[in-house]
Write a protein that holds these residues in place. Structure first.
Motif, short mmCIF file in Angstrom:
data_model
loop_
_atom_site.label_atom_id
_atom_site.label_comp_id
_atom_site.label_asym_id
_atom_site.label_seq_id
_atom_site.Cartn_x
_atom_site.Cartn_y
_atom_site.Cartn_z
N THR A 108 0.75 -48.58 -122.80
CA THR A 108 1.18 -48.43 -121.41
C THR A 108 1.26 -49.80 -120.76
O THR A 108 0.33 -50.59 -120.86
N ASN B 252 4.29 -43.61 -121.52
CA ASN B 252 3.96 -44.56 -122.58
C ASN B 252 5.21 -45.24 -123.14
O ASN B 252 6.30 -44.68 -123.07
N SER C 190 9.46 -47.16 -120.97
CA SER C 190 8.49 -46.50 -120.10
C SER C 190 8.74 -46.71 -118.61
O SER C 190 9.32 -47.71 -118.19
N ASP D 56 6.60 -47.54 -115.69
CA ASP D 56 5.26 -48.12 -115.52
C ASP D 56 4.66 -47.82 -114.16
O ASP D 56 3.45 -47.65 -114.03
#
Length: 245
Positions: A51, A75, A79, A81
């Protein structure tokens, strides 16, 4: 190698009259005694399944959301975030059409602990290494509701998208779009990275700085919409797909 040495020897002989016998013989010995071999270099890549933490768009340093109910990141290697929750604060009930603006996001510097305000934003990371492109969309699932009461005709807008990245270049930069959402309507494009765009971590700020960020996300509520006391909420669904199509 022998051919080069022979040409050199012949050239010298034409100028100074040297013998053509001795030089090729030394060249033969040099190759026999020294020789030629090869070595290798290598690197192995694997998928980044971790992550990516929220970062400061300007410095790239880690930050911690102050919001008590932060968005859950996805993930990697491709991704979502971070996404700012959109808060319009507490407002007086009004019988006139009003435009309300989202408050700035607050984050804490992971090192110093200092809290700062910044435009609401989205953070995306593409560490796939395929350069295939991607697309981020958002959909408002329903109108703002407070129990059985909803803000009929209310319109949510995201404006002044500003892209930031340490990888920003003329060829790598995705496209960011302003959005006017329709409750329970079609999803709206937020960011589009075509093939060979959008690699690395990208930030889409709504507002280039704090001043413009204060008026970049708006909620317009008609005056004739019935309102009751209490909190009205809606859900925004953000979808990141692994191509720009």
């Amino acid at each position: 190698m022998k051919k080069t040495l022979t040409l050199t020897a012949t050239s010298l002989a034409a100028v100074v009259g040297l013998s053509l016998v001795a030089i090729p013989a030394y060249a033969e010995e040099a190759v026999k005694d020294g020789g030629i071999t090869t070595s290798k270099g290598d690197i192995t890549f694997e998928k980044n399944k971790g992550t990516t933490k929220p970062k400061d768009p300007d410095t790239g340093k880690p930050v911690i959301p102050v919001d008590p109910d932060p968005v859950v990141p996805t993930n990697g290697p491709l991704s979502i975030d971070y996404i700012s929750n959109v808060h319009f604060g507490t407002q007086k009930i009004s019988g006139s059409t009003e435009v309300y603006y989202a408050t700035l996001d607050q984050v804490k510097d992971a090192e110093s602990g200092a809290i700062s305000e910044r435009p609401n934003m989205v953070q995306i990371t593409d560490d796939r290494g395929t350069n295939a492109g991607w697309k981020l969309t958002v959909k408002q699932e329903a109108q703002f509701k407070n129990g059985s009461s909803e803000l009929d005709g209310a319109v949510l807008k995201f404006e002044n998208p500003t892209l930031k990245s340490s990888n920003k270049s003329a060829t790598n930069t995705p496209t960011a779009k302003a959005m006017t959402l329709s409750p329970a309507g079609a999803a709206s494009d937020v960011m589009i990275a075509n093939a060979n765009q959008g690699m690395g971590t990208w930030f889409d700020q709504f507002g280039a700085d704090q001043d413009s960020g204060k008026q970049s996300i708006s909620l317009t509520v008609p005056g004739d919409t019935a309102k009751v006391e209490g909190k009205y909420e809606t859900t925004l669904t953000w979808t990141l797909t692994d191509s720009a199509v």
